[in-house]
Every structure is written in structure tokens, then in C-alpha cells.
Design a protein around this motif. Structure first.
Motif, mmCIF file in Angstrom:
data_model
loop_
_atom_site.group_PDB
_atom_site.id
_atom_site.type_symbol
_atom_site.label_atom_id
_atom_site.label_comp_id
_atom_site.label_asym_id
_atom_site.label_seq_id
_atom_site.Cartn_x
_atom_site.Cartn_y
_atom_site.Cartn_z
ATOM 1 N N LEU A 29 -17.688 71.400 15.141
ATOM 2 C CA LEU A 29 -18.665 70.460 14.577
ATOM 3 C C LEU A 29 -18.000 69.459 13.637
ATOM 4 C CD1 LEU A 29 -21.676 72.881 13.847
ATOM 5 C CD2 LEU A 29 -21.458 71.183 15.699
ATOM 6 N N THR A 30 -17.032 69.942 12.854
ATOM 7 C CA THR A 30 -16.322 69.040 11.942
ATOM 8 C C THR A 30 -15.595 67.946 12.708
ATOM 9 O OG1 THR A 30 -16.045 70.814 10.317
ATOM 10 C CG2 THR A 30 -14.583 68.900 10.144
ATOM 11 N N HIS A 31 -14.973 68.343 13.822
ATOM 12 C CA HIS A 31 -14.257 67.361 14.638
ATOM 13 C C HIS A 31 -15.207 66.325 15.227
ATOM 14 C CE1 HIS A 31 -11.271 65.686 17.354
ATOM 15 N NE2 HIS A 31 -12.119 65.863 18.354
ATOM 16 N N LEU A 32 -16.401 66.768 15.629
ATOM 17 C CA LEU A 32 -17.352 65.841 16.229
ATOM 18 C C LEU A 32 -18.026 64.955 15.193
ATOM 19 C CD1 LEU A 32 -19.020 68.210 18.866
ATOM 20 C CD2 LEU A 32 -17.275 66.462 19.270
ATOM 21 N N LEU A 33 -18.381 65.538 14.038
ATOM 22 C CA LEU A 33 -19.143 64.798 13.041
ATOM 23 C C LEU A 33 -18.262 63.863 12.209
ATOM 24 C CD1 LEU A 33 -21.584 67.581 11.773
ATOM 25 C CD2 LEU A 33 -22.082 65.708 13.357
ATOM 26 N N ARG A 35 -15.171 62.547 13.058
ATOM 27 C CA ARG A 35 -14.062 62.062 13.879
ATOM 28 C C ARG A 35 -13.432 60.810 13.273
ATOM 29 N NH1 ARG A 35 -15.348 61.139 20.099
ATOM 30 N NH2 ARG A 35 -15.653 63.406 19.858
ATOM 31 N N LYS A 36 -14.251 59.922 12.701
ATOM 32 C CA LYS A 36 -13.747 58.683 12.122
ATOM 33 C C LYS A 36 -13.818 58.683 10.607
ATOM 34 C CE LYS A 36 -15.052 55.919 16.163
ATOM 35 N NZ LYS A 36 -15.795 54.730 16.650
ATOM 36 N N GLN A 37 -13.920 59.891 10.017
ATOM 37 C CA GLN A 37 -14.004 60.012 8.562
ATOM 38 C C GLN A 37 -12.952 61.012 8.092
ATOM 39 O OE1 GLN A 37 -18.010 60.797 7.222
ATOM 40 N NE2 GLN A 37 -18.914 59.483 8.782
ATOM 41 N N PRO A 38 -11.725 60.576 7.866
ATOM 42 C CA PRO A 38 -10.663 61.507 7.464
ATOM 43 C C PRO A 38 -10.963 62.216 6.143
ATOM 44 C CG PRO A 38 -9.948 59.218 7.264
ATOM 45 C CD PRO A 38 -11.238 59.201 8.002
ATOM 46 N N LEU A 39 -11.655 61.549 5.219
ATOM 47 C CA LEU A 39 -11.984 62.189 3.949
ATOM 48 C C LEU A 39 -12.952 63.343 4.172
ATOM 49 C CD1 LEU A 39 -11.745 62.290 0.887
ATOM 50 C CD2 LEU A 39 -13.594 60.609 0.751
ATOM 51 N N GLY A 40 -13.922 63.163 5.045
ATOM 52 C CA GLY A 40 -14.861 64.230 5.340
ATOM 53 C C GLY A 40 -14.168 65.434 5.983
ATOM 54 N N ARG A 41 -13.231 65.163 6.905
ATOM 55 C CA ARG A 41 -12.484 66.272 7.517
ATOM 56 C C ARG A 41 -11.656 67.013 6.478
ATOM 57 N NH1 ARG A 41 -11.134 62.398 11.437
ATOM 58 N NH2 ARG A 41 -8.963 62.440 10.716
ATOM 59 N N ALA A 42 -11.057 66.273 5.545
ATOM 60 C CA ALA A 42 -10.234 66.910 4.518
ATOM 61 C C ALA A 42 -11.078 67.815 3.627
ATOM 62 C CB ALA A 42 -9.523 65.843 3.689
ATOM 63 N N VAL A 43 -12.271 67.354 3.231
ATOM 64 C CA VAL A 43 -13.150 68.173 2.378
ATOM 65 C C VAL A 43 -13.583 69.431 3.125
ATOM 66 C CG1 VAL A 43 -15.388 68.237 1.218
ATOM 67 C CG2 VAL A 43 -13.928 66.202 1.026
ATOM 68 N N ALA A 44 -13.915 69.286 4.413
ATOM 69 C CA ALA A 44 -14.327 70.448 5.209
ATOM 70 C C ALA A 44 -13.197 71.465 5.322
ATOM 71 C CB ALA A 44 -14.778 69.986 6.593
ATOM 72 N N ARG A 45 -11.978 71.028 5.489
ATOM 73 C CA ARG A 45 -10.845 71.956 5.594
ATOM 74 C C ARG A 45 -10.613 72.707 4.292
ATOM 75 N NH1 ARG A 45 -6.394 68.341 8.975
ATOM 76 N NH2 ARG A 45 -7.551 68.288 10.962
ATOM 77 N N VAL A 46 -10.764 72.006 3.173
ATOM 78 C CA VAL A 46 -10.607 72.687 1.877
ATOM 79 C C VAL A 46 -11.677 73.756 1.712
ATOM 80 C CG1 VAL A 46 -10.697 72.367 -0.616
ATOM 81 C CG2 VAL A 46 -9.478 70.701 0.799
ATOM 82 N N ILE A 47 -12.909 73.435 2.118
ATOM 83 C CA ILE A 47 -13.996 74.421 2.026
ATOM 84 C C ILE A 47 -13.697 75.615 2.938
ATOM 85 C CG2 ILE A 47 -16.437 74.813 2.506
ATOM 86 C CD1 ILE A 47 -16.939 71.894 1.688
#
Length: 507
Positions: A29-33, A35-47
Motif C-alpha cells: 500500500l505504501t508503494h502504491l499510495l 509512489r510520487k511522494q518520497p517523504l511519505g515513503r520515508a515516514v512510513a518506513r520509519v514507522i
């Protein structure tokens, strides 16, 4: 087979199995949601990293211990998968912190290289940790085996590794940067357009792309023409006839250099008498240009100006062994010994005249002399004659509120006043002498018989004026700039000449 239902039931109640499924779904879901927001992916990975750490520790699974408490092999595989995910996320987190805090503001290229090297070390350490704490394999033997493999690979990739390490050294030492003009061992000259770990890309003066391995550059002699400044110096050699005193010849050469706007005033140029013999005097002329790209153009222009200034002064080049001294050549040069004739010989528009016609026209030239700094033409003056420079250097300057902007420099063989002669328009620029200068005036009444007797001269005058107008070598004329298209300037000049001198059109 009878234990399979029990194993499935045990796995279904294992929180780590549920965690693995949740993490897999969350990663998708993180990859799909994002995909064009690197900051959002980074926050999700930290969580994910924080949540996974809490879940593993509460389940008694320590990522840096090679022991498993799961009753079934399936659960052991799940625990191992989560531990691998933890190590990879931890390595990613450390690399992110590294890139955020290890920053070299003044040397971004070197900072990026350090970040990449440290990131590689972190990911390599994570791989060894996974091997030791997940797969429970002894890393001592692996290191020994990998060392042998590294030696084999090093021998096989020796040249490539030499390029890479040389690239690292060049990155930190920075003998040149993209955009600099460099010469590598005197064989590859051009502008650096790209630097990477393996090679340097150089765009040569012939517009070819030279890709030079970094290992070759590390062993070569590098000449950076753009450092510490873009100024580039060069030296040319001139041999003059020994009949001219070296002091007088050096003054003529200085005027030729002053005539070129490509040659810089600072650093100052120099003229050195290299040798003197019974037949020739040899000079070394050193001058500077703004950048290496202008060197060839400045040298060609300087040779042309030297020829014109020498011819205007009656000074000859030294005869070579293949073309020895000839009394006939000296006699021919003596026939054009006076200044007006030498000036006419250099004027392009009079090239079609015969020697006798130039000799008859020379006495009609009125000589004017000006000292250094003296003004010949002020803005607003109307010139009704053609003025030919016989010796010296003139500066044409556009006067603006902020000061003067130099448009061009005129030397022997150049002329001015043609626009005022043809149009009656006032001069829009100031003309002053940079050195003592001799100018010859040819009035309309003296020019008219030549144009009437030799129509090709009028045609050549029109073509020459059109070329000079296109090259920006005429004092700007509002009448031409505003009403005449570029391809009609020659016809416009021809029409003006015919009306001014009442010439008969000739085909």
C-alpha cells in the motif's frame, strides 16, 4: 503429515506471522499510495522500523542474536524474514541519517562521494549481520572466501578499479572542474563537460568528445587553463628584416597588439628580442586572452594586424632560406615608400585599382596627425569625407550615461566617415587616438573621379560597407538600422553612391 494442521494452527496464532502479513500488505500500500511522494515513503518506513522493533522484542526475538524459539520450521522462516527486514530497514535508516547530517556545503561533489562510500559500508555490514544472525553462518570463513574472491576480481578488474580509485583521488584533489579548459599531456585539449568515477569527458577544440580514463589522467601532466583564472597566455614568434632597429620594430608590434580587442591589457603583454642576426631580428610576443577558446582567433587576428602595421610602416618580414633576399622585391617595396600609397595598398575597397591609379590618387590624400588621447570625432559631427588610417590605432566608443563602451578599434587600412559621406547623418560614436596616429582624408570631390572611371571600385565599396555593417564594424547609423533589411544593405549603399556622385549604372 499429521502435524501439518497443528503447525498451521500454531502459525495462525503467532503474532509474528500476523505481523509479517501486515507488513507485506503495508509495504504494498505504501508503494502504491506514496509512489510520487518520497517523504511519505520515508515516514512510513520509519514507522515500520519502530513497530517491527517493538513487535520483535516483545516476542522475544532479538535481531542481533542467532537463536529461534519458534516450534515449527515455518515460524522459524517467518522470524528470519522479519529479522532480515529489520536489518535492511535499520541500514536504510542509518543511511538516511548519514545523508541528512554528513553534508559538505562547499564541496558537494566530495560530500556525495563520502556519503556513497559510507552508505556502501553500512549496507555491506547489514548483509554480514544477516548472514551471521539470521542464517547463523560463521562469517570468518565467509570473509576469507570473499577475500580470495576479491583478489581474483581485483586482478580481473585491475584497469577498471584503477580508474575508479583514480576518479576518487581526482574528485578530492580537484585539479579541474566541469567547464574548465584543460590540456592532458599536450595531446588532448578541450573543455571538461563531465566527470565520473571511471573517466573524464572532454569536448575538444575540434568539437569531438574525448573520453579519457581517470587512471591515465592521474599519471599525466594536466594543464588547467581555467585556474586560477580563465586567462590564457600564449607566445608567437615573428622574424623581421634586420634593417629595422629592434626598438622601432617593437613599437610597431606593440601597436598591432593594441589594435586587437581580444588581447587583454591585464596581465600586460610582452615583446622580447630573442635573437638578432645580419639578416633578421626575432621577437617573442607573449599576450593573454580571456579563455583558451579565444586563443586561435586572437592569434589569427594578431598576425593579420602585424602584417598591416608592418606594411603601413614600410617594415618587411625577414626572408627565409627558401625565399632569400631579392633586390627586385626591395625595389618593388621602395616604389610604395610613402605613407599615402602604403595606406591605399591596405584599403580593401581600392584593391581593384592598378598601381598607377593608386599612385595618382595618393597625392590627393590630406594627411592629419593626432597625439595619444586626442579626439578625432565627437558624437553629432557630420563627416563629408572618407578617412583612411595610415598608422596608429583608433578607438571607437559609444558614449552612454554610465560612461563609454568601446565598439571597435581601427588600424592601418581601416576607414571611417563613409556613412556621413553617403547619408549626411551625424556620427553617433566618439573616435579617439590610443597612440600617435596618422589619418588620410579623401574628399568627395577627389573620390568621385575614381568611382566614375572605375565602376568596380564603387561596387566593391558597397559590398565592403555591407560586410562591415553586418559584422558591426561600422559606426551605427539609424538610417540603416531602422529602414534597411540586412540583405538589402549593399543595394542601399549602391543607390546612395549613384545619387551622390551621379554615377551611371553599369552591369
Amino acid at each position: 503429515m499429521t502435524d501439518l494442521p497443528d503447525a498451521v494452527a500454531a502459525a495462525a496464532h503467532d503474532p509474528l506471522v500476523i505481523t509479517l502479513l501486515i507488513f507485506a500488505l503495508g509495504g504494498l500500500l505504501t508503494h502504491l499510495l506514496f509512489r510520487k511522494q518520497p517523504l511519505g515513503r520515508a515516514v512510513a518506513r520509519v514507522i515500520f522500523l519502530i513497530a517491527l522493533t517493538i513487535v520483535l522484542l516483545r516476542a522475544g526475538v532479538v535481531p542481533y542474536e542467532a537463536r529461534y524459539l519458534a516450534p515449527t520450521s515455518f515460524q522459524v522462516a517467518v522470524h528470519g524474514t522479519l529479522k532480515i527486514a529489520w536489518w535492511l530497514l535499520a541500514a536504510w535508516f542509518l543511511v538516511g541519517v548519514l545523508r541528512a547530517f554528513v553534508v559538505t556545503e562547499h564541496r558537494p561533489r566530495e560530500g556525495k562521494l563520502v556519503q556513497d562510500l559510507l552508505a556502501g559500508v553500512i549496507y555491506l555490514a547489514a548483509v554480514f549481520a544477516i548472514i551471521a544472525y539470521v542464517f547463523d553462518l560463521p562469517i570468518q570463513g565467509l570473509l576469507a572466501t570473499s577475500g580470495a574472491i576479491a583478489i581474483i576480481l581485483g586482478l580481473a578488474l585491475q584497469s577498471t578499479l584503477a580508474d575508479v580509485f583514480s576518479g576518487i583521488v581526482l574528485t578530492f584533489s580537484r585539479p579541474y572542474r566541469p567547464g574548465d579548459w584543460i590540456s592532458i599531456d599536450g595531446s588532448t585539449d578541450g573543455r571538461v563537460i563531465e566527470m565520473n568515477w571511471r573517466a573524464t569527458h572532454v569536448l575538444t577544440v575540434n568539437r569531438d568528445l574525448a573520453i579519457v580514463p581517470n587512471s591515465a589522467i592521474a599519471r599525466a601532466k594536466i594543464l588547467n587553463a581555467s585556474s586560477p583564472s580563465g586567462t590564457h597566455g600564449m607566445t608567437v614568434t615573428i622574424q623581421l628584416d634586420a634593417k629595422t632597429p629592434p626598438g622601432a620594430a617593437g613599437e610597431i608590434l606593440e601597436r598591432a597588439m593594441l589594435n586587437s580587442r581580444l588581447i587583454l591589457a591585464t596581465p600586460p603583454s610582452s615583446i622580447i628580442v630573442k635573437s638578432i642576426t645580419a639578416s633578421s631580428t626575432e621577437f617573442d610576443i607573449t599576450f593573454f586572452v580571456e579563455e583558451l577558446a579565444q586563443a586561435s582567433r586572437a592569434q589569427n587576428e594578431l598576425f593579420d594586424l602585424i602584417f598591416r602595421h608592418l606594411a603601413a610602416s614600410g617594415v618587411e618580414l625577414a626572408a627565409t632560406q627558401s625565399q632569400p633576399y631579392s633586390p627586385l622585391q626591395t625595389a618593388a617595396s621602395q616604389r610604395a615608400a610613402n605613407g599615402p600609397e602604403r595606406a591605399l595598398n591596405l584599403v580593401e575597397i581600392f584593391a581593384t585599382l592598378t598601381a598607377e591609379e593608386r599612385q595618382s590618387l595618393a597625392p590627393k590624400l590630406k594627411q592629419r596627425t593626432y597625439d595619444r588621447g586626442e579626439t578625432l570625432v565627437d558624437p553629432g559631427m557630420v563627416l563629408h569625407s572618407l578617412f583612411i588610417i595610415g598608422a596608429g590605432v583608433l578607438s571607437v566608443t559609444s558614449v552612454v550615461s554610465e560612461g563609454g563602451i568601446e565598439l571597435m578599434r581601427l588600424g592601418p587600412g581601416d576607414h571611417f566617415g563613409e556613412i556621413g559621406l553617403l547619408t549626411g547623418a551625424a556620427a553617433t560614436a566618439k573616435i579617439s587616438a590610443l597612440v600617435p596616429t596618422t589619418v588620410y582624408e579623401l574628399t568627395k570631390d577627389d573620390l568621385a573621379p575614381v568611382l566614375e572611371a572605375r565602376p568596380p571600385v564603387a561596387q566593391e565599396l558597397c559590398r565592403a560597407l555591407a560586410r562591415r555593417q553586418a559584422a558591426g564594424q561600422l559606426i551605427p547609423s539609424p538610417a540603416i538600422d531602422k529602414t534597411i533589411s540586412a540583405n538589402r544593405v549593399a543595394s542601399w549603399f549602391a543607390d546612395r553612391l549613384h545619387r551622390l556622385f551621379d554615377l551611371t549604372s553599369s552591369k
